[in-house]
Design an enzyme around this catalytic site. Structure first.
Site, mmCIF file in Angstrom:
data_model
loop_
_atom_site.group_PDB
_atom_site.id
_atom_site.type_symbol
_atom_site.label_atom_id
_atom_site.label_comp_id
_atom_site.label_asym_id
_atom_site.label_seq_id
_atom_site.Cartn_x
_atom_site.Cartn_y
_atom_site.Cartn_z
ATOM 1 N N ARG A 1 45.622 35.912 43.153
ATOM 2 C CA ARG A 1 44.258 36.400 43.351
ATOM 3 C C ARG A 1 43.302 35.219 43.404
ATOM 4 O O ARG A 1 43.393 34.294 42.605
ATOM 5 C CB ARG A 1 43.852 37.353 42.221
ATOM 6 C CG ARG A 1 44.621 38.663 42.255
ATOM 7 C CD ARG A 1 44.190 39.607 41.156
ATOM 8 N NE ARG A 1 45.072 40.765 41.104
ATOM 9 C CZ ARG A 1 45.077 41.669 40.125
ATOM 10 N NH1 ARG A 1 44.225 41.543 39.114
ATOM 11 N NH2 ARG A 1 45.906 42.681 40.146
ATOM 12 N N ARG B 1 42.688 34.039 33.238
ATOM 13 C CA ARG B 1 42.323 34.432 34.602
ATOM 14 C C ARG B 1 42.728 33.312 35.557
ATOM 15 O O ARG B 1 42.014 32.327 35.710
ATOM 16 C CB ARG B 1 40.817 34.695 34.672
ATOM 17 C CG ARG B 1 40.367 35.485 35.895
ATOM 18 C CD ARG B 1 38.872 35.738 35.854
ATOM 19 N NE ARG B 1 38.493 36.520 34.697
ATOM 20 C CZ ARG B 1 38.517 37.861 34.641
ATOM 21 N NH1 ARG B 1 38.905 38.539 35.702
ATOM 22 N NH2 ARG B 1 38.129 38.490 33.546
ATOM 23 N N GLU C 1 42.151 42.998 28.039
ATOM 24 C CA GLU C 1 42.991 43.886 28.851
ATOM 25 C C GLU C 1 44.349 43.244 29.120
ATOM 26 O O GLU C 1 44.440 42.076 29.500
ATOM 27 C CB GLU C 1 42.300 44.190 30.178
ATOM 28 C CG GLU C 1 43.127 45.056 31.113
ATOM 29 C CD GLU C 1 42.642 45.007 32.552
ATOM 30 O OE1 GLU C 1 43.473 45.226 33.445
ATOM 31 O OE2 GLU C 1 41.450 44.732 32.779
ATOM 32 N N SER D 1 46.443 48.146 32.973
ATOM 33 C CA SER D 1 45.683 49.302 33.464
ATOM 34 C C SER D 1 46.677 50.272 34.075
ATOM 35 O O SER D 1 47.529 49.857 34.878
ATOM 36 C CB SER D 1 44.653 48.898 34.518
ATOM 37 O OG SER D 1 43.522 48.309 33.931
ATOM 38 N N ARG E 1 49.517 37.324 30.155
ATOM 39 C CA ARG E 1 48.643 37.736 29.057
ATOM 40 C C ARG E 1 49.450 38.158 27.837
ATOM 41 O O ARG E 1 48.991 38.017 26.700
ATOM 42 C CB ARG E 1 47.704 38.844 29.514
ATOM 43 C CG ARG E 1 46.664 38.353 30.514
ATOM 44 C CD ARG E 1 45.506 39.303 30.682
ATOM 45 N NE ARG E 1 44.507 38.744 31.588
ATOM 46 C CZ ARG E 1 43.295 39.258 31.771
ATOM 47 N NH1 ARG E 1 42.938 40.361 31.110
ATOM 48 N NH2 ARG E 1 42.439 38.697 32.606
#
Length: 427
Positions: A262, A277, A349, A352, A391
């Site tokens: 990303r 990130r 987070e 999801s 993560r």
């Protein structure tokens, strides 16, 4: 993606759903585009019918010796043919304009989803696991990894620039152990089939899961037309694109542990230190293809599968239901699972899990034949992280850190680590 016929019949419902997301109404604009397209198609069909009837009349006029009428009809047919040619181009333009406008409309949240503007309005579902306590000030993962000599951001920057990392030795193995543990759990215990999918995909594949066109600026694109996957959701969900399935074959549950890419274009200045990130990261993805009747139960099952990884690792976490203003573009309902990071003194987070209804299936033309008969129906799709591997590595480092800087290896990971019980600083 929506059915324009449904929008024509339910404009208020669409605009109400968009308002819940904080978006502008769109029904009137979409209906106007569709009306222009339909009116043009009607004129085009009338022109085609006139061309056919005039062409037939030319032969009749010539047969009767009426050359003047025949000549007049020939001129008319030429004019009609010219209109049809340009009209077909205009039809394609109008259709494209409607499709482009439809493609950027987000999915409708379920009625049960809480209304809200952003993450502050998310609703707590539950908190699980024991929060660790320390007799010392806990450090963040990048402090721990660099002190171990096994996490190198400087080398990564020399090779690739910012937002990359080089993991070495036991930390590289620990990340691999986490990915393998997740895959083994999801395939052996949770009924998912492991898939090793392509990491480069085409435009229509990205469109199918709604990464395009809205999120093009967040993606890596190659010069020869491929996209690097931002998540294995993209190739896994597209396994059923343009397919007609039998209902008896559903649900389909697949998982993959892949690198993900990303640009993080919208995250400038956020989480610039460490691995939170990054441009490249590993994730174990869960995807389900099912029916409308089974979709919500499947969402709960998927959430449980993701939470089960955290339970097995002995990590403290909470699960929240995202509000309408915080949920993803393609989602109808989403749970976020947030793991406790003592070094940051915050939840972050780590997964999801979303149900998307038939939103993605319409874009992919993925359908099934109902067992009871009747017309084919669009599949319902779900996706979730089970979990974000990088993560999870961060969470293990911060939650299992010791005063001397060593990291205790969670018991379930030790078979994947050759029996290693702790990662100790060199010397």
């Amino acid at each position: 993606m929506f059915d324009i016929k449904w929008i024509r019949d339910n404009p208020e419902k669409l605009d109400k759903a968009l308002a819940r997301r904080g978006a502008e109404p769109a029904a009137a604009r979409l209906i106007a585009l569709d009306e222009a397209r339909r009116e043009h198609i009607t004129r085009l069909q009338e022109a085609q019918e006139r061309r056919n009837s005039a062409s037939k009349a030319i032969g009749q006029a010539k047969a009767s010796g009426d050359e003047a009428t025949a000549a007049s009809l020939i001129e008319e047919v030429a004019r009609v043919k010219a209109f049809i040619q340009t009209g077909e181009e205009e039809e394609r333009r109008l259709t494209s304009a409607l499709e482009e406008a439809m493609a950027i409309i987000p999915n409708m949240p379920l009625e049960e989803v809480p209304d809200g503007a952003d993450e502050h309005d998310n609703v707590l579902l539950h908190v699980k696991g024991e929060r660790p306590s320390f007799a010392f000030e806990p450090r963040q993962h990048f402090e721990l990894g660099e002190a171990l000599g096994l996490m190198d951001f400087e080398a990564a920057a020399r090779i690739s620039g910012a937002r990359f990392v080089v993991l070495k030795g036991a930390l590289a193995r620990l990340e691999r152990a986490l990915g393998q543990f997740m895959l083994d759990t999801h395939t052996d215990k949770n009924g998912y089939t492991e898939v090793n999918p392509p990491l480069l995909v085409r435009d229509d594949t990205m469109f199918g899961t709604a990464q395009l066109p809205k999120f093009a600026d967040d993606q890596f694109h190659t010069e020869d037309g491929f996209w690097l996957i931002p998540t294995a959701e993209v190739p896994l969900t597209n396994l059923v694109r343009e397919q007609m399935l039998e209902e008896a074959a559903l649900p389909i549950r697949v998982t993959a542990w892949t690198p993900c890419f990303r640009l993080e274009a919208g995250a400038a200045g956020r989480d610039t230190r460490g691995m939170i990130r990054q441009h490249q990261f590993a994730k174990c993805e869960l995807v389900s293809i099912t029916t409308e009747a089974a979709a919500l139960e499947e969402l709960e099952r998927m959430r449980g599968a993701a939470e089960g990884i955290l339970d097995a690792l002995g990590l403290h976490y909470r699960t929240v239901t995202l509000c309408t203003g915080d949920m993803g573009f393609a989602s109808r309902k989403t749970y976020d699972i947030e793991v406790w990071l003592p070094g940051q003194d915050a939840f972050r987070e780590i997964s999801s899990c979303s149900v998307c209804g038939d939103f993605q299936a319409r874009r992919m033309n993925a359908r099934y034949r109902p067992s009871e008969g009747g017309a084919p129906r669009f599949c319902h799709t779900l996706n979730g992280s089970g979990l974000a591997v990088g993560r999870t590595l961060i969470a293990v480092l911060e939650n299992y850190q010791q005063a001397d800087g060593s990291i205790v290896v969670p018991e379930v990971l030790r078979p994947y680590m050759g029996g290693l019980e702790a990662i100790a600083p060199a010397g």
